[in-house]
Each structure stands twice: as structure tokens, then as C-alpha cells.
Scaffold this motif. Structure first.
Motif, PDB file in Angstrom:
ATOM      1  N   ARG A 190       0.983   1.848  20.682  1.00 24.87           N
ATOM      2  CA  ARG A 190       2.046   2.108  21.666  1.00 24.87           C
ATOM      3  C   ARG A 190       3.190   1.109  21.511  1.00 24.87           C
TER       4      ARG A 190
ATOM      5  N   GLU B 283       6.747   2.642  20.547  1.00 25.81           N
ATOM      6  CA  GLU B 283       7.788   2.646  21.578  1.00 25.81           C
ATOM      7  C   GLU B 283       8.923   1.682  21.241  1.00 25.81           C
TER       8      GLU B 283
ATOM      9  N   GLY C 240       2.150  10.017  21.909  1.00 29.35           N
ATOM     10  CA  GLY C 240       1.604   9.444  23.134  1.00 29.35           C
ATOM     11  C   GLY C 240       1.027  10.514  24.045  1.00 29.35           C
TER      12      GLY C 240
ATOM     13  N   TYR D 105      -2.077   6.283  22.623  1.00 28.32           N
ATOM     14  CA  TYR D 105      -1.290   6.649  21.440  1.00 28.32           C
ATOM     15  C   TYR D 105      -2.239   6.802  20.257  1.00 28.32           C
TER      16      TYR D 105
END
Length: 752
Positions: A392, A396, A502, A712
């Protein structure tokens, strides 16, 4: 590489190693063979200029030159082209000259090693080879081994770095096998390194600027192949035109925890005139004695093939301390992977060494990473786990650029599928917010002769094709690939939004529904309930009388409860726990006994059975009580749009929370973070999913929002899966009939 020549070289070295049998056990052969192969290679490099070095040494000694000046001048005498490192030997010996005095070969060999320049001597000190010389001489093996090695030509003009790398890997593997040990590390095939280099430098215009200075780093450098081949890709060798920027000024950096691999790497760097001070010995992650050798340093390009599928227990104490005490100020703030695979620790370490990047800032150059993994980092770990949180954090922050799936049976020591991850903090504008997945599993050629587990190789044309696919950056790009001997067109490139990797893991509850009945059989089940059993136990072990009294009182209470429950048998089956509890309380009051809450739960468990037709069981606040056996989870795709809570944006903007500014979901990075902002933002999407996918089937279900987690994963194989329908039944039946006929014919032959 000439496979037959390589096989002959392997056989020769192993035949020499077998002469150690007796004073050495096979697992100990490495103590002699690895350093003596390095020694012979250096001997081959220095032998042509040996006389010139001896002459220069005698002259400088007579002139009483200082040691520092002698070091430079002697290195120039050995090789005038050498600039970065010093390599020479001032002893009168070579392998051939050592053979001229068999009686004194042990002290002469020690003198030969001591005659090397300081950097080369440090290599043999790490090998601890002088410890073995006396042992070899005492067992009358030293002269035999030196004589045999003197006949092996290991000059770089004849045996290049690729072949030497494979030779060392084979020797290490063989000696580990004989010791029943797992090698753990995987020598990276040079074509894989060439592919990684092609991918990592695609779109990197700066590295091709004449005279540019760039630093390349490998935190698990092994014998140095990743660094050497990367340099060769950019600059080329002294005798070829392969490099694309001959005037590039590259500095190579690496760290290796294994003494032998470090020594081999340094010897290779020394021969090529690379700075060996940039190769650090020690554990990159930190084992309590050694640590990151480049703390606080950043590099422009980082390439690695870290050990995968290997436990990190030796580093656990150091890593967990850094994770807990430093958080994102250290290397492992995003989370920790499972103890049985530390691959993602290396990637976090490499990310910590990226140069910062800011659009429009000429001084913020950024960095790019290429790293080889097995399949585990793609999907291991549930939502909220260390691996998922690491993925993640990377996705991100928009650092994951691409993943290339490689063929199996490509590596020398393992036949599994592997994956190249490309990670960068300066994506091209068209790549921002997206990840490219490339299916390269069909891009290989079968080798005419395998090298241990390595049966496949990637050709230069296939490397070029995969590089073009990466550079083209097209979703749905197709290519001709070979499948079961036939050529087919298959999708080999997919491009996804970061969001698509995700999901929200939502806990779905259903109410507990139970019937209750005070039959003798159900009452007997109380004897298996710990709370009921504990009524007739005592903790007063030192006072036997008091303990016996407590136990007796407890048994009386147990009997009284049984009797009280038996009075409810006539009531039959209860379909409502509330009604059963009311009658239970009245029965206990009539019997003059007090039933503790823990014992009441034991009675519910013993006398109750799950029943879908019963009424919902409710807690003291009138809310449905969840049934743990019916509890389920749903993975809900992240919504395309949602409203980011203002409170979360304010929290991220506070001093000290800058590391969370990359978060695209309203929840801080890292494990065990509060999720109230996430629930606020995602409740509409969760409720819509429940109404659409769950409630039509189980209308009494509800969501426990407090348990909502972010997950994720990167299911790369799923995205390239092509459904192949099974053969028609009549075709299968015909095939079975044919096989039965063939078997019957074979059996007749046996009987006859």
C-alpha cells in the motif's frame, strides 16, 4: 557463453577439488578451492608484467621511496591503464615459479600472497587462505593442488566475468549440497541482469549524457554480477562497443554479508580497476554486529536480487527495533513482512536510499530501482498485514512503475517463477497514478544443455522485445508467443490504475440464533465447560482443609444448578434466549442459588444449539449478538471516487506526519492505525456493496465497521489468465479407448 567450455572448466576444477579428499571432507573443499581459484585468476592477470614490476620494485626500494609512492608506481608498472585501484605483486613468485621449489612451497606461497598490494591481501585475509596452506602442506596436498591449478588458464581474455560468475556459483552450490545446506542465495543469470538494465535505464536520458556522474548500488551484491553487468550496459568494456555512453563516470557500490562472496566480488572489482572500498562487508539489514554500510547515502540507480524465501531471524531484533523506534524516520516504517521471507525489507531499504525528487527542481534528480522477487511479495499477507501495508505504501506513493513476470527455470539454483519490480519516485507524466504489468513468462529459449536448475534463457532479441513493450506502455499490447509448441497471439501488457490493486476487507456479521433445552443430555454437557468446572476447584493449595471445603461447596453448587435446570425440562424447547434466561433466573431464585455471569454463559453454551429458526440473541443494549461461526469477510474494490474527510487532511498536514502525505486513502500508513476516517469515507461504498451483493441473500447481515481494513495485492497471473475450455467428452472418451487398446496390446506381449 560457450556451454561446453564452461562444462569442461567445471569438471577440471571439481577434479582438482577431489584431490583434497582425505584431509578435507567434501563440504570443506570450499575453504581451499574458492580462494585458490581467485589467486590463480589474479596470477594470470599479473603474470605478463611480472618482471617489469619486480624491476620497478627493486629500483624504488634502492631509492627508498615512501610506501604510498611505491604503491602507485608499482601499480602503474603492472598496468599503466589502471586508475582507481592498486593491483600488483612484489614477490618473485608466480604459480609456475612456485613449482620450481617443491620443498618450500608452503612458505613461498605465503610469501606470494603477502607480496600482493594491500587491497588484494585483504581479500585473502577474508578467505583465511593462509590457515589452509599449512594444513595442505602437512597432508602433502599443497604442491599437487598448485601444480594442477597452474595448468588452468583463468585470464579474463579467456574466461570472462560471466563464466567466472557461473563457476563460483556452481562451486558454492556443490559444496553446500555436500554439506546438506540450502544455498539460500540465487546467482542472477546475466541475461536477467541485462534485462533489468535495459528496463531500468529506459527513459533515463541523463545517464546517456556525456560525462555524467551516476552511482549504482546493490545491497545484496554477492559476487558483483549486478554491478558489473550494469556498468557494461552503460559504458561497455575496454575492448567492445557495447556501451551507450563511453564517457559516463559511474561509481559502483555494494554490500555483501558472506565473506567468500565479498572476497570474490572485490577480486572482480580489483581486476576491472573499480574502487573496492565501495564494496562493504556486512549485513545490509543489520544483525547486531554489522549494519547498513551506506547509512544516510542515496544512489541514482539501485539493482538487487536479494535472497528470497529466506528467514530473517538473525536480523529480527535489529529490524524490529528500528521499525518500532524510528518508524518512517528509519527504513521499515511501512511494516514488516513474515519472518520466513525478508524480500520486502530489502525493497524498503532501497527506497530509503532514493534521491528525493520534485517536479521542476533540477537538483532533485530522483532514483530508479530494479529488484528481483519470487511470487510472495505480490500477494502474501492478509489485509492489514505487514506485506499488504508495504505494498500500500509503495503503490499509494506512486512509486511502483512496472512488474515483469519472468519464465521459470531461469535461475541457476531454483526453478521457480520470478518477477522484476521497477520502482521510481520520478515517473514520466503518462505513467503517473498507474502500474504496468508485463507477462514475460513466454519469452525464453530452451537451453541445449541445462546448468543445474537453469534450463531456460532469455535471448538478446527477447530482451529487446520486453524492453520495447515496457517503453511502449500500451494497455492490451499483444505479441506472438510460443505455447505448447504453437505460436499464439497473447496480451503481454496491461496498465492499471493504482487504485485497482487495493481493496477494503469488510467483516460481515450475522446474528446468533439458538434454541435451548434442559434435557439430561444437554445438562450433562456442562461438565465440559471450564467455568462450570472451576466452581469445584480451589486455589488454596497450601491449606488442604480450606481447599477441600471450597471444593465440596463448589460441588454442592454444581448439583444445585443441575437440579434447578432439570426443573425447566418440562418447558420443552425454547426458541428465544431471552425467555430461557428469564426462566433460568426464576429457577435459580427458587433454588436459592446465585449463578455467576461466567457460569450462565457456560449454561447457554451447553444447553444451546444453533438454530436458524430461533430468534436472534441480543446483548444487554438490545443489539443483535454476532455468531462467530457465521462471520464472513468481503473484499470490496476501492471506489473510483470518494470524499476525503477534512479531519484526515488536517491530521496529515500536522508537523511530524509528512510521511503520510502520499496516502490516497484516509488512513495513515503502517500497521495498527485507527480507521475512523476510513470508515467515514467508505461507508457509502460499503453499504452500496452490501445492498447489491450480500443483503439479497442474507437480509439479517450487517457490517462491523470497526474491523474494516485496507488490503493491497498484485495478482499478476490472474490478469493474463486465458481460459481454455476442456476437450469435448466424446474426444476424451475416444482417447481413453485408444489408450486402453494400447495397454491391452502391451499386456498380450507380456503374457506371450
Amino acid at each position: 557463453m560457450n556451454i561446453q567450455a564452461h562444462e569442461n572448466l567445471k569438471a577440471t576444477i571439481l577434479e582438482i577439488a577431489n584431490r583434497l579428499r582425505g584431509p578435507y571432507r567434501p563440504p570443506q573443499y570450499r575453504l581451499v578451492m574458492l580462494p585458490i581459484v581467485v589467486l590463480r585468476r589474479l596470477d594470470c592477470v599479473l603474470e605478463p608484467t611480472k618482471n617489469a614490476v619486480l624491476k620497478e620494485h627493486a629500483k624504488l626500494t634502492a631509492q627508498k621511496k615512501p610506501e604510498s609512492a611505491m604503491d602507485t608506481l608499482l601499480s602503474k608498472a603492472a598496468d599503466p591503464k589502471r586508475k582507481k585501484t592498486r593491483l600488483y605483486n612484489t614477490s618473485p613468485f608466480t604459480f609456475q615459479r612456485l613449482l620450481g621449489d617443491p620443498e618450500n612451497i608452503a612458505p613461498n606461497l605465503v610469501s606470494y600472497i603477502n607480496g600482493f598490494s594491500p587491497t588484494a591481501r585483504a581479500i585473502f585475509e577474508r578467505f583465511k587462505f593462509t590457515d589452509q596452506i599449512e594444513r595442505l602442506d602437512a597432508s602433502n596436498r599443497l604442491f599437487t593442488i598448485v601444480k594442477a591449478m597452474a595448468d588452468v588458464d583463468l585470464h579474463p581474455d579467456r574466461i570472462d566475468n560471466l563464466q567466472m560468475g557461473y563457476l563460483f556459483e556452481h562451486l558454492v552450490m556443490r559444496f553446500n549440497e555436500q554439506a546438506n545446506e540450502e544455498a539460500g542465495d540465487h546467482f542472477t543469470p546475466r541475461e536477467v541482469i541485462r534485462l533489468m538494465a535495459n528496463l531500468v535505464y529506459t527513459g533515463e536520458q541523463d545517464v546517456y549524457t556525456p560525462g555524467i556522474y551516476r552511482e549504482i548500488y546493490d545491497p545484496a551484491c554477492g559476487t558483483g554480477g549486478m554491478l558489473s553487468e550494469s556498468e557494461k550496459f552503460i559504458v561497455g568494456g575496454p575492448e567492445d562497443n557495447l556501451g551507450q555512453n563511453k564517457s559516463a563516470n559511474l561509481a559502483l557500490f555494494g554490500q555483501e554479508y558472506n565473506d567468500e562472496s565479498w572476497a570474490i566480488c572485490c577480486s572482480d572489482m580489483l581486476i576491472k580497476d573499480e574502487d573496492t572500498k565501495n564494496i562493504v562487508l556486512g549485513d545490509t539489514l543489520g544483525d547486531g554486529k554489522t549494519r547498513d554500510g551506506f547509512e544516510g547515502r542515496q544512489f541514482h540507480y539501485l539493482l538487487a536480487n536479494p535472497p528470497f524465501g529466506v528467514e530473517w531471524k538473525d536480523q529480527q531484533k535489529v529490524v524490529e527495533k528500528e521499525h518500532k523506534e524510528l518508524g518512517f524516520a528509519g527504513r521499515f516504517g511501512a511494516g514488516l513482512p513474515a519472518i520466513n521471507d525478508g524480500s520486502l525489507l530489502f525493497l524498503q531499504h532501497m527506497i530509503s536510499k532514493m534521491h528525493p525528487y520534485k517536479e521542476g527542481d533540477e537538483n532533485a534528480v530522483g532514483s530508479k530501482i530494479a529488484i528481483v522477487f519470487n511470487g510472495s511479495p505480490l500477494f502474501s499477507g492478509d489485509a492489514g498485514s505487514g506485506p499488504s501495508n508495504i505494498r500500500r505504501w509503495i503503490i499509494e506513493n506512486d512509486w511502483l512503475d512496472a512488474i515483469v513476470a519472468l519464465p521459470d527455470q531461469l535461475f541457476y539454483n531454483t526453478g521457480i517463477f520470478t518477477y522484476v519490480w521497477l520502482v521510481t519516485n520520478r515517473k514520466a507524466p503518462e505513467r503517473r497514478g498507474k502500474v504496468q504489468l508485463i507477462d514475460g513468462t513466454r519469452f525464453f529459449k530452451r537451453m541445449t544443455k541445462s546448468l543445474n536448475n537453469k534450463r531456460n534463457e532469455i535471448t538478446d532479441d527477447q530482451i529487446s522485445q520486453l524492453t520495447r513493450i515496457y517503453g511502449n506502455y500500451r494497455d492490451g499490447e499483444m505479441a506472438d508467443v510460443r505455447i505448447n509448441g504453437d505460436t499464439e497471439k497473447r496480451v503481454v501488457s496491461r496498465v492499471f490504475d493504482n487504485r485497482e490493486f487495493g481493496f477494503l476487507k469488510v467483516t460481515v456479521e450475522r446474528p446468533l440464533r439458538m434454541n435451548f433445552e434442559a434435557t439430561a443430555g444437554r445438562i450433562a454437557k456442562l461438565d465440559g465447560q471450564s467455568a462450570f468446572i472451576n466452581l469445584a476447584t480451589s486455589k488454596k493449595r497450601k491449606d488442604e482443609k480450606a481447599a477441600a471445603r471450597e471444593i465440596a461447596e463448589g460441588r454442592e453448587q454444581q448439583d444445585a444448578i443441575r437440579v434447578a435446570l432439570a426443573t425447566l425440562e418440562a418447558k420443552g424447547r425454547y426458541m428465544d434466549r431471552e425467555a430461557f434466561e428469564a426462566d433460568l433466573d426464576r429457577a435459580a431464585q427458587r433454588a436459592g442459588i446465585k449463578v455467576p455471569a461466567s457460569v450462565k454463559k457456560a449454561i447457554f453454551a451447553a444447553l444451546g444449539e444453533r438454530d436458524p429458526d430461533a430468534k436472534e440473541c441480543r446483548d444487554s443494549k438490545g443489539r443483535p449478538e454476532p455468531d462467530a461461526e457465521l462471520r464472513d469477510t468481503e473484499n470490496i474494490p476501492l471506489p473510483k471516487t470518494f470524499k476525503m474527510p477534512r479531519a484526515f487532511l488536517e491530521a496529515v498536514g500536522k508537523l511530524g506526519n509528512s510521511e503520510h502525505k502520499g496516502a490516497k486513502l484516509p488512513m495513515f500508513f503502517g500497521p495498527d492505525k485507527p480507521n475512523e476516517h476510513l470508515v467515514t469515507a467508505m461507508t457509502p461504498a460499503i453499504d452500496a456493496y452490501m445492498a447489491r451483493e450480500v443483503l439479497p441473500h442474507v437480509p439479517d447481515a450487517w457490517v462491523d465497521y470497526d474491523k474494516t481494513k485496507i488490503g493491497y495485492e498484485i495478482p499478476i497471473n490472474r490478469h493474463f489468465y486465458v481460459y481454455e475450455p476442456p476437450r469435448p467428452l466424446d474426444e476424451i472418451e475416444t482417447g481413453i479407448t485408444v489408450l486402453e487398446g494400447e495397454i491391452a496390446g502391451l499386456l498380450k506381449g507380456l503374457v506371450a
